[in-house]
Design an enzyme around this catalytic site. Structure first.
Site, PDB file in Angstrom:
ATOM      1  CG  HIS A  57      -2.011   0.814   0.961  1.00 61.68           C
ATOM      2  ND1 HIS A  57      -2.343   2.026   0.264  1.00 61.68           N
ATOM      3  CD2 HIS A  57      -3.543   0.720   1.711  1.00 61.68           C
ATOM      4  CE1 HIS A  57      -3.551   2.344   0.382  1.00 61.68           C
ATOM      5  NE2 HIS A  57      -4.098   1.637   1.210  1.00 61.68           N
ATOM      6  CB  THR A 117      -6.474   9.028   0.306  1.00 61.02           C
ATOM      7  OG1 THR A 117      -5.549   8.998   1.301  1.00 61.02           O
ATOM      8  CG2 THR A 117      -6.297   7.988  -0.663  1.00 61.02           C
ATOM      9  CE1 TYR A 132      -8.874   7.331   6.883  1.00 59.48           C
ATOM     10  CE2 TYR A 132      -9.746   6.042   5.167  1.00 59.48           C
ATOM     11  CZ  TYR A 132      -8.864   7.059   5.536  1.00 59.48           C
ATOM     12  OH  TYR A 132      -7.771   7.116   4.719  1.00 59.48           O
TER      13      TYR A 132
END
Length: 754
Positions: free
Chosen positions: A471, A600, A587
């Site tokens: 990630h 993001t 979230y």
């Protein structure tokens, strides 16, 4: 061994009268073709680099400016207002240069400067236009006159046929929100989660921070926003991902599934051959910058920076922090099968291996019956466990000899491929097939994925495939963009024979895949086993459930004039309350790629309006009209928050960066500590469909993707990923932990989550 096979191309014999050389014509031909391909690649990259570098102008526009300038001099008009003469006077004087030559040279220099100035002006104008975000706050289906004019201007200044990186220099910088706005939005977001006393205490902390400490931190943050291309992204990558010392398997990595209903071939080697070839095609276009940039409304460009590190990238463990290593022009991949590592070359004769050739190579690996070397079977478990033991083991056991050579082969590979030996995939006849598929992709056996690679491609014996992605280097939509291209290319462009093999002739003259060699001592094997047991404990604790919702989808939701994402988020709030009996900090990931180097932002979905809607749904005395009115109000609120997050006015990235600055300056802030320690018990994300033009799902309804998912963020919470496919399908990927009694599926089968 491939080295032995290739060595026969070059032989020499020492004789009394000298040395007799023998060169293989085939090898010389391959060397020549490789060189030609390399030069072609450099030429194309240079050409596309120039095109992107001068965009939205073009190289030919320079010639137009020069011709126009020369023509004006011919008719004795000086548009430079004397600057050409000034340049001429300052040029080095040479006796052999005539005044005419010096005048022409001066005109060319002035024209070039004017051309560069016009490029800068066009880019700056486009950047100013792209800084306008009023269009995103307008009601769906309605567009004001000012937005129409703005859209026309953006199209006019955007040029024609942009390349992938053409808009990078024109993208605006992510703005730093004001402290007052961020604190106001934060307090508003936590109001439904706190009682009066808790809220009053939080308000005191927030106001104290704003009045006495925020101004200093904000000044440093504004300074960084002026200097860096993005004030968030580098710190986000370093502190959220690379400095984490806990395992990245489950906790950070995510997965993406194959087509939901279709399997183009059930031959494992053939499917892997086509998919790998499609990935190589994608990589070639990526290296040349030939992919079309993503654009909202078909016009507003998105940042493409994250795509640069998709291939040839590995996360390297460190004692205190990891680093992301990105290389260029890697020509091999590493394949894992039944405890063995193989190196497979991806080029021959200066070209990519064809799908049929890749199938041959992968089938050779599948047919190989050799046993793993000592310590080789679970070696990849080092990447699944805690980072510090892996970093120390890497320094101690893999910094020299054959271990270093083999590890370098893995870390420098284009990507990592696992040929699994257990079938997976969606099967309507099996209740939990998606659950097993998800767990296989996310963690597998904890030692059959190289979790540090930018992504691991996983191929199953029944022809299904999937991806496990690291990630830190990029977010899920970036990998999703590649995956959409690969699946479409695999099914609609490459295809298979009637027997399920890759199309094309079989080249049996390819060198065999090379076994990587290891000399792993007992001490290192113990470290590997410890990492494996740690990772297995995490994997065994993860519960997954995949759910296909087909009662209705985006089509019906949009007919109700509601955002599909807002609809789903409110449904999740209702499900969370019915499941847990309380509301929680929620979230939702939103992208900020309309800004340069954007990644993001967080949308805090549990709002006061959402809470009011949920309570009305649970109130038997509430009427449907009241519930509908509250639903619309909550949906509008969520949509507005999502838009604010996309346009740089979110809450959490700003507070995160203020916290980082406070740590650098040694400023203690109870408010920031409190904010950064709040658990996200419900973490959600939508997987977007970005290239709808690749597959017409109305014509091919079975060729739809299943999306992907991730592990739970909190030990006592849920992770929910969803993808809205077509008009009538929403696929959910839900994760939690068995160790939490409040989220165990067996105790919650009747809840809205399952």
């Amino acid at each position: 061994m491939a080295e032995a096979h290739q060595a026969v191309g070059f032989q020499f014999t020492v004789r009394p009268d000298g040395v007799d050389f023998k060169l293989s014509q085939e090898v010389i031909k391959n060397i020549y073709l490789s060189g030609v391909t390399a030069w072609k690649k450099r030429a194309i990259q240079f050409k596309n680099g120039v095109l992107a570098g001068v965009y939205p102008a073009s190289p030919s526009s320079w010639l137009i400016v020069v011709i126009a300038m020369m023509s004006s001099l011919y008719i004795r008009i000086d548009p430079s207002l004397g600057m050409i003469d000034a340049i001429k006077d300052n040029l080095p004087q040479r006796s052999e240069s005539s005044p005419t030559v010096q005048l022409v040279l001066s005109a060319i220099l002035f024209a070039t400067g004017l051309w560069l100035f016009l490029i800068y002006l066009l880019r700056y104008t486009l950047k100013v236009l792209l800084s306008y975000h009023g269009w995103i706050f307008e009601s769906h289906g309605k567009m004001s006159t000012s937005t129409k004019v703005w859209l026309s201007l953006v199209k006019m200044f955007s040029g024609r046929r942009p390349l992938l990186y053409s808009f990078q220099a024109s993208l605006p910088r992510l703005p730093v929100p004001s402290v007052d706005d961020t604190i106001h939005r934060y307090l508003e977001s936590v109001r439904p989660l706190l009682d009066n006393d808790q809220y009053n205490q939080m308000e005191i902390l927030a106001n104290d921070f704003r009045d006495f400490k925020a101004a200093q931190l904000q000044r440093y943050l504004i300074l960084k926003s002026w200097w860096a291309t993005n004030y968030v992204s580098d710190w986000w990558e370093e502190y959220i991902y690379l400095r984490g010392r806990s395992p990245i398997m489950v906790n950070s990595n995510f997965y993406i599934m194959d087509l939901l209903y279709m399997t183009p071939t059930h031959r494992q080697a053939a499917r892997a051959g086509n998919v790998v070839h499609a990935m190589l095609q994608y990589r070639r276009k990526l290296e040349r910058g030939e992919h079309a940039p993503l654009r909202a409304l078909g016009t507003v460009p998105m940042c493409s920076t994250q795509m640069e590190r998709m291939f040839n990238t590995t996360r390297i463990p460190g004692i205190e922090t990891d680093i992301v290593q990105h290389l260029t022009d890697r020509k091999h991949l590493v394949v894992y099968h039944k405890g063995r590592f193989f190196q497979v070359w991806l080029y021959t004769g200066g070209r990519h291996l064809l799908p049929s050739e890749l199938e041959t190579q992968f089938q050779r690996i599948l047919n190989d019956t050799s046993e793993p070397q000592p310590g080789e079977l679970k070696l990849a478990a080092l990447t699944a466990g805690n980072r510090v033991p892996w970093a120390r083991a890497r320094i101690k056991y893999f910094s020299q000899g054959v271990n270093k050579v083999s590890l370098d082969a893995i870390e420098s590979a284009a990507f990592f491929l696992t040929l699994d030996d257990e079938p997976q995939g969606y099967d309507p006849a099996k209740t939990n097939s998606l659950d097993s598929y998800a767990k296989s992709l996310l963690h597998g056996k904890c030692y059959n994925r190289w979790f540090d690679k930018s992504f691991t491609l996983i191929s199953y014996p029944n022809g299904k495939i999937g991806i496990n992605a690291e990630h830190s280097w990029a977010d899920a939509p970036i990998v999703g963009h590649m995956w959409e291209y690969v699946l479409a290319t695999d099914c609609f462009h490459l295809g298979y024979t009637e027997e399920g093999h890759c199309k094309g002739d079989v080249n049996k003259g390819l060198p065999l895949p090379t076994r990587l060699q290891w000399q792993i001592p007992k001490e290192c094997q113990e470290v590997i086993e410890t990492s494996y047991l740690s990772a297995k404990q995490i994997a065994d604790d993860v519960d997954f459930h995949g759910y296909l919702f087909t009662d209705f989808g985006k089509g019906l939701i949009k007919k109700c004039r509601t955002s599909p994402d807002a609809f789903i988020q409110l449904a999740l709030q209702l499900a969370q309350f019915r499941d847990q009996g309380v509301f929680c900090l929620t979230y939702e990931s939103s992208m900020t790629r309309m800004f340069r180097d954007g990644r993001t932002e967080t949308v805090r979905s549990c709002t006061s309006e959402a809470v009011a809607f949920v309570r009305a749904m649970e109130d038997a005395d509430a009427t449907n009209a009241q519930r509908l009115a509250l639903f619309r109000k909550a949906a509008d609120k969520h949509q507005n928050m999502y838009r604010l997050a996309m346009t740089g006015s979110g809450i959490d990235r700003h507070l995160f960066c203020l916290y980082i600055v406070s740590k650098y300056l040694g400023v203690d802030s109870p408010f920031l500590k409190k904010v950064l320690s709040e658990p996200w018990k419900l973490s959600t994300s939508q997987t977007p469909q970005q290239q709808l033009n690749l597959v017409d799902i109305n014509k091919f309804p079975k060729y739809v993707g299943a999306g992907g998912g991730f592990g739970p963020v909190a030990d006592d919470g849920y992770g929910v990923s969803y993808i809205i496919v077509g008009e009538n399908l929403i696929t959910f990927h839900i994760s939690c932990k068995f160790s939490c009694p409040n989220t165990v599926r067996a105790q919650n089968e009747s809840t809205a989550f399952y």
